[in-house]
Design a protein around this motif. Structure first.
Motif, PDB file in Angstrom:
ATOM      1  N   ASP A  64       0.813  -1.213   0.000  1.00  0.00           N
ATOM      2  CA  ASP A  64       0.000   0.000   0.000  1.00  0.00           C
ATOM      3  C   ASP A  64       0.850   1.268   0.000  1.00  0.00           C
ATOM      4  OD1 ASP A  64      -2.309  -1.518   0.067  1.00  0.00           O
ATOM      5  OD2 ASP A  64      -2.495  -1.406   2.253  1.00  0.00           O
ATOM      6  N   LYS A  65       2.010   1.202   0.653  1.00  0.00           N
ATOM      7  CA  LYS A  65       2.792   2.415   0.867  1.00  0.00           C
ATOM      8  C   LYS A  65       4.058   2.521   0.035  1.00  0.00           C
ATOM      9  CE  LYS A  65       0.935   3.279   5.394  1.00  0.00           C
ATOM     10  NZ  LYS A  65       1.197   3.852   6.696  1.00  0.00           N
ATOM     11  N   PHE A  66       4.597   1.392  -0.420  1.00  0.00           N
ATOM     12  CA  PHE A  66       5.830   1.427  -1.205  1.00  0.00           C
ATOM     13  C   PHE A  66       5.905   0.210  -2.109  1.00  0.00           C
ATOM     14  CE2 PHE A  66       6.844  -0.900   2.615  1.00  0.00           C
ATOM     15  CZ  PHE A  66       7.579  -1.979   2.148  1.00  0.00           C
ATOM     16  N   SER A  67       6.807   0.300  -3.079  1.00  0.00           N
ATOM     17  CA  SER A  67       7.080  -0.807  -3.992  1.00  0.00           C
ATOM     18  C   SER A  67       8.577  -1.049  -4.050  1.00  0.00           C
ATOM     19  CB  SER A  67       6.588  -0.483  -5.406  1.00  0.00           C
ATOM     20  OG  SER A  67       5.191  -0.361  -5.427  1.00  0.00           O
ATOM     21  N   VAL A  68       8.932  -2.245  -4.498  1.00  0.00           N
ATOM     22  CA  VAL A  68      10.336  -2.609  -4.691  1.00  0.00           C
ATOM     23  C   VAL A  68      10.492  -3.041  -6.137  1.00  0.00           C
ATOM     24  CG1 VAL A  68      12.231  -4.112  -3.990  1.00  0.00           C
ATOM     25  CG2 VAL A  68      10.499  -3.410  -2.299  1.00  0.00           C
ATOM     26  N   ILE A  69      11.480  -2.462  -6.818  1.00  0.00           N
ATOM     27  CA  ILE A  69      11.761  -2.845  -8.190  1.00  0.00           C
ATOM     28  C   ILE A  69      13.208  -3.297  -8.306  1.00  0.00           C
ATOM     29  CG2 ILE A  69      10.027  -1.271  -9.133  1.00  0.00           C
ATOM     30  CD1 ILE A  69      12.390   0.511 -10.089  1.00  0.00           C
ATOM     31  N   VAL A  70      13.440  -4.176  -9.274  1.00  0.00           N
ATOM     32  CA  VAL A  70      14.796  -4.537  -9.677  1.00  0.00           C
ATOM     33  C   VAL A  70      15.055  -3.728 -10.942  1.00  0.00           C
ATOM     34  CG1 VAL A  70      16.377  -6.371 -10.364  1.00  0.00           C
ATOM     35  CG2 VAL A  70      14.566  -6.838  -8.685  1.00  0.00           C
ATOM     36  N   VAL A  71      16.024  -2.840 -10.872  1.00  0.00           N
ATOM     37  CA  VAL A  71      16.312  -1.908 -11.959  1.00  0.00           C
ATOM     38  C   VAL A  71      17.022  -2.645 -13.094  1.00  0.00           C
ATOM     39  CG1 VAL A  71      17.556   0.203 -12.567  1.00  0.00           C
ATOM     40  CG2 VAL A  71      16.524  -0.027 -10.292  1.00  0.00           C
ATOM     41  N   ASP A  72      16.641  -2.368 -14.313  1.00  0.00           N
ATOM     42  CA  ASP A  72      17.313  -2.950 -15.474  1.00  0.00           C
ATOM     43  C   ASP A  72      18.517  -2.076 -15.801  1.00  0.00           C
ATOM     44  OD1 ASP A  72      18.018  -4.368 -17.716  1.00  0.00           O
ATOM     45  OD2 ASP A  72      16.401  -3.566 -18.961  1.00  0.00           O
ATOM     46  N   ASP A  73      19.623  -2.337 -15.120  1.00  0.00           N
ATOM     47  CA  ASP A  73      20.851  -1.562 -15.306  1.00  0.00           C
ATOM     48  C   ASP A  73      21.929  -2.505 -15.812  1.00  0.00           C
ATOM     49  OD1 ASP A  73      23.449  -0.337 -14.739  1.00  0.00           O
ATOM     50  OD2 ASP A  73      22.326   1.175 -13.633  1.00  0.00           O
ATOM     51  N   ALA A  74      22.350  -2.334 -17.056  1.00  0.00           N
ATOM     52  CA  ALA A  74      23.303  -3.249 -17.690  1.00  0.00           C
ATOM     53  C   ALA A  74      24.624  -3.338 -16.929  1.00  0.00           C
ATOM     54  CB  ALA A  74      23.554  -2.817 -19.131  1.00  0.00           C
ATOM     55  N   SER A  75      25.054  -2.250 -16.316  1.00  0.00           N
ATOM     56  CA  SER A  75      26.337  -2.249 -15.602  1.00  0.00           C
ATOM     57  C   SER A  75      26.233  -2.724 -14.167  1.00  0.00           C
ATOM     58  CB  SER A  75      26.932  -0.831 -15.607  1.00  0.00           C
ATOM     59  OG  SER A  75      27.185  -0.419 -16.919  1.00  0.00           O
ATOM     60  N   TYR A  76      25.012  -2.707 -13.618  1.00  0.00           N
ATOM     61  CA  TYR A  76      24.818  -3.068 -12.215  1.00  0.00           C
ATOM     62  C   TYR A  76      23.634  -4.021 -12.037  1.00  0.00           C
ATOM     63  CZ  TYR A  76      28.512   0.038 -11.097  1.00  0.00           C
ATOM     64  OH  TYR A  76      29.762   0.599 -11.024  1.00  0.00           O
ATOM     65  N   PRO A  77      23.762  -5.246 -12.537  1.00  0.00           N
ATOM     66  CA  PRO A  77      22.690  -6.222 -12.303  1.00  0.00           C
ATOM     67  C   PRO A  77      22.462  -6.404 -10.805  1.00  0.00           C
ATOM     68  CG  PRO A  77      24.314  -7.071 -13.862  1.00  0.00           C
ATOM     69  CD  PRO A  77      24.882  -5.807 -13.284  1.00  0.00           C
ATOM     70  N   GLY A  78      21.209  -6.458 -10.420  1.00  0.00           N
ATOM     71  CA  GLY A  78      20.870  -6.589  -9.008  1.00  0.00           C
ATOM     72  C   GLY A  78      20.583  -5.272  -8.319  1.00  0.00           C
ATOM     73  N   PHE A  79      20.710  -4.167  -9.040  1.00  0.00           N
ATOM     74  CA  PHE A  79      20.406  -2.831  -8.516  1.00  0.00           C
ATOM     75  C   PHE A  79      18.900  -2.786  -8.249  1.00  0.00           C
ATOM     76  CE2 PHE A  79      21.581   1.879  -9.462  1.00  0.00           C
ATOM     77  CZ  PHE A  79      20.539   2.371  -8.716  1.00  0.00           C
ATOM     78  N   CYS A  80      18.512  -2.419  -7.045  1.00  0.00           N
ATOM     79  CA  CYS A  80      17.095  -2.355  -6.661  1.00  0.00           C
ATOM     80  C   CYS A  80      16.749  -0.970  -6.140  1.00  0.00           C
ATOM     81  CB  CYS A  80      16.794  -3.373  -5.561  1.00  0.00           C
ATOM     82  SG  CYS A  80      17.034  -5.077  -6.055  1.00  0.00           S
ATOM     83  N   ARG A  81      15.445  -0.689  -6.137  1.00  0.00           N
ATOM     84  CA  ARG A  81      14.943   0.535  -5.512  1.00  0.00           C
ATOM     85  C   ARG A  81      13.731   0.207  -4.657  1.00  0.00           C
ATOM     86  NH1 ARG A  81      15.450   3.326 -10.743  1.00  0.00           N
ATOM     87  NH2 ARG A  81      17.455   4.351 -10.679  1.00  0.00           N
ATOM     88  N   VAL A  82      13.671   0.832  -3.500  1.00  0.00           N
ATOM     89  CA  VAL A  82      12.474   0.856  -2.672  1.00  0.00           C
ATOM     90  C   VAL A  82      11.889   2.250  -2.883  1.00  0.00           C
ATOM     91  CG1 VAL A  82      11.548   0.794  -0.326  1.00  0.00           C
ATOM     92  CG2 VAL A  82      13.410  -0.778  -0.998  1.00  0.00           C
ATOM     93  N   ILE A  83      10.651   2.311  -3.349  1.00  0.00           N
ATOM     94  CA  ILE A  83      10.046   3.593  -3.730  1.00  0.00           C
ATOM     95  C   ILE A  83       8.777   3.818  -2.922  1.00  0.00           C
ATOM     96  CG2 ILE A  83       9.081   4.954  -5.622  1.00  0.00           C
ATOM     97  CD1 ILE A  83      10.670   3.029  -7.523  1.00  0.00           C
ATOM     98  N   TRP A  84       8.755   4.889  -2.142  1.00  0.00           N
ATOM     99  CA  TRP A  84       7.564   5.295  -1.398  1.00  0.00           C
ATOM    100  C   TRP A  84       6.555   5.822  -2.400  1.00  0.00           C
ATOM    101  CZ3 TRP A  84       6.534   4.027   3.372  1.00  0.00           C
ATOM    102  CH2 TRP A  84       5.474   4.647   4.030  1.00  0.00           C
ATOM    103  N   HIS A  85       5.306   5.423  -2.281  1.00  0.00           N
ATOM    104  CA  HIS A  85       4.303   5.788  -3.290  1.00  0.00           C
ATOM    105  C   HIS A  85       3.929   7.263  -3.274  1.00  0.00           C
ATOM    106  CE1 HIS A  85       2.706   1.386  -3.578  1.00  0.00           C
ATOM    107  NE2 HIS A  85       3.885   1.535  -4.126  1.00  0.00           N
TER     108      HIS A  85
END
Length: 142
Positions: free
Chosen positions: A22-43
């Motif tokens: 409800d309050k945030f999401s987690v994504i795995v960023v598609d970054d060619a140089s940094y596989p595994g880069f994630c973001r926690v994003i407050w909505h």
């Protein structure tokens, strides 16, 4: 209530979400140089941690820790960088970035000028690992 704005890049992400609440999401960023880069994003559009209630600050910090654990488990990095910059977008968000001695910027932050090129076979192996990351994140939140 989650606020959405037409011109906001984090409101209008068109990427797969590893986990959403409800309050945030987690994504795995598609970054060619940094596989595994994630973001926690407050909505909601909140710029600073101190704008959140104490309960929400604890909630989002725990989320960052859980994502870091998943990144460590799956990606096996030398180090994990956790950063909250957000100078442009009006969303609190955290970058969780696996780091390796052979990555393009190590030991400097990933936003500096690259000092080397990570071999393509190593990046390919890390991308293969990163395919497991969404599931590892979801397990921690479900």
């Amino acid at each position: 209530m989650t606020l959405r704005e037409a011109g906001c890049e984090l409101c209008n992400l068109s990427v797969p979400v590893a986990w959403a609440g409800d309050k945030f999401s987690v994504i795995v960023v598609d970054d060619a140089s940094y596989p595994g880069f994630c973001r926690v994003i407050w909505h909601d559009h909140v710029r600073e941690m101190s704008d959140l209630s104490r309960e929400d600050r604890l909630l989002v910090n725990e989320a960052v820790f859980l994502v870091e654990e998943a990144v460590r488990e799956v990606m096996q990095p030398l180090k994990v960088n956790v950063a909250s910059l957000g100078n442009v977008v009006p969303h609190l968000h955290w970058h969780i970035i696996p780091r390796y001695a052979d990555d393009a910027h190590f030991p400097a932050p990933v936003w500096t000028q690259a000092v080397r090129e990570t071999p393509s076979d190593i990046l390919a192996a890390r991308r293969a690992l990163a395919e497991q990351l969404g599931a590892a994140i979801a397990r921690r939140f479900n």
